[in-house]
Structures are given as C-alpha cells and as structure tokens.
Design a protein around this motif. Structure first.
Motif, PDB file in Angstrom:
ATOM      1  N   MET B   1       6.784  -1.814  -7.904  1.00 15.74           N
ATOM      2  CA  MET B   1       5.844  -0.617  -7.982  1.00 15.74           C
ATOM      3  C   MET B   1       6.319   0.527  -7.615  1.00 15.74           C
ATOM      4  O   MET B   1       8.156   0.280  -6.739  1.00 15.74           O
ATOM      5  CB  MET B   1       4.949  -0.494  -6.754  1.00 15.74           C
ATOM      6  N   ASP B  45      10.892   2.537  -4.488  1.00 15.06           N
ATOM      7  CA  ASP B  45      10.332   0.934  -5.355  1.00 15.06           C
ATOM      8  C   ASP B  45       9.410   0.108  -3.856  1.00 15.06           C
ATOM      9  O   ASP B  45      10.738  -0.107  -3.288  1.00 15.06           O
ATOM     10  CB  ASP B  45      11.377   0.080  -5.936  1.00 15.06           C
ATOM     11  N   LYS B  47       7.325  -3.340  -2.764  1.00 17.24           N
ATOM     12  CA  LYS B  47       6.870  -5.019  -3.264  1.00 17.24           C
ATOM     13  C   LYS B  47       5.287  -4.855  -3.581  1.00 17.24           C
ATOM     14  O   LYS B  47       5.152  -3.976  -2.460  1.00 17.24           O
ATOM     15  CB  LYS B  47       7.014  -6.070  -2.263  1.00 17.24           C
ATOM     16  N   ASP B  49       1.177  -5.098  -5.111  1.00 17.21           N
ATOM     17  CA  ASP B  49       0.396  -5.138  -6.463  1.00 17.21           C
ATOM     18  C   ASP B  49      -0.811  -3.862  -5.717  1.00 17.21           C
ATOM     19  O   ASP B  49      -1.391  -3.413  -6.890  1.00 17.21           O
ATOM     20  CB  ASP B  49       0.676  -4.869  -7.918  1.00 17.21           C
ATOM     21  N   ASP B  50      -1.031  -3.209  -4.542  1.00 17.51           N
ATOM     22  CA  ASP B  50      -2.651  -3.126  -4.084  1.00 17.51           C
ATOM     23  C   ASP B  50      -2.484  -1.575  -3.862  1.00 17.51           C
ATOM     24  O   ASP B  50      -1.005  -1.221  -3.314  1.00 17.51           O
ATOM     25  CB  ASP B  50      -2.184  -3.434  -2.517  1.00 17.51           C
ATOM     26  N   LYS B  51      -2.010  -0.972  -4.540  1.00 17.54           N
ATOM     27  CA  LYS B  51      -1.853   0.635  -4.432  1.00 17.54           C
ATOM     28  C   LYS B  51      -2.324   1.214  -3.299  1.00 17.54           C
ATOM     29  O   LYS B  51      -1.981   2.393  -3.190  1.00 17.54           O
ATOM     30  CB  LYS B  51      -2.318   1.182  -5.916  1.00 17.54           C
ATOM     31  N   ASP B  80       2.805   2.150 -11.671  1.00 16.52           N
ATOM     32  CA  ASP B  80       2.876   0.897 -11.649  1.00 16.52           C
ATOM     33  C   ASP B  80       3.958   0.438 -11.981  1.00 16.52           C
ATOM     34  O   ASP B  80       5.774   1.342 -12.118  1.00 16.52           O
ATOM     35  CB  ASP B  80       2.584   0.166 -12.728  1.00 16.52           C
TER      36      ASP B  80
END
Lengths: 80, 80
Positions: B1, B45, B47, B49-51, B80
C-alpha cells in the motif's frame, strides 16, 4: 490559471532524504514503513487561459529551471 | 500500500523559496508567471492493507515528523 509541477528523482537515483525519512519513522515506532521517497511540488499562478500554450511554457520552465533533468523527472498538471 | 503525503506552507506564511522561483522564472523571460509556491511530497510504502488504519498512522507520522504543523499543512492520499 494554475500549473502544478511535480518533480521527483528518477528511478534508480539514490534518495538519501527519503531513506532518512523511512529510517526515522521506523525509529519512532512506525514499523509498517518499508520505504519513503521525497519529491517537490511547485504551484505556479499564470496569466492567460490557453491551456495548451501554458503546458508548452511550463515544460520549458521545467527544462530550464525547475527540474534537474539529469536525475529528476517531472509531471505537469494544468488547472483553471 | 502507498501513502502520498503533500506538505505545504499554510496560507499567510512567507514562502521565500516560492518567491525566488517566481522571480527567477520572470528573469528568464517567463512573464506570464505571477506567483509560485513550493511544497514537498513524501511517498511512503506501507505494509498491510487496512486503509483506515493506514490513514490514522500516517496522520500520526505527519504530526510527529513529516510536517511542521506550526507553519505547514498536510494532505494524505492512501493508494493501493
């Protein structure tokens, strides 16, 4: 009219500033950071309302002054 | 992400760098430039994937390290 110019290092060029940011963030406990890159944004106010002419002029500005094209790439957004 | 952080001077804060850019562009013959402001962009960058969680963390990074909130404002885009 406004032009927004994004200037960043080309891929492969060492980015010590970005690396320092990433290291400092991890040191502060933000372990989820894996890399960081720093670029700059220049916002220009322009006379006139011909967007195509503005893009040509701003490209010339980037080549002459705003970007070091040996190591940096740029992107231009023209807004009303 | 990825998180893209835009950091710029708050309105009303003197921007000597932006002023120098505008003056230099006019000196180079780009008379259509009436003003310029310079800001920075930090691309992170991350780690995970919880926005929503990422936005909370990146906001904390801005408050602690990335922006000087006395004179700078910031905007966060999570991709993303």
């Amino acid at each position: 009219m406004k032009a927004i110019v994004h200037v960043g290092l080309k891929p492969g060029v060492l980015d010590p500033q970005g690396r320092t940011i990433a290291t400092s963030l991890v040191d502060l406990g933000f372990d989820e950071v894996t890399a960081a890159r720093q670029g700059k944004v220049i916002e220009l106010d322009l006379k006139g309302d011909d967007k195509d002419a503005a893009r040509v002029q701003v490209t010339a500005m980037c080549e002459k002054l705003l970007a070091n094209t040996v190591i940096e790439s740029y992107r231009i957004d023209i807004e009303d």
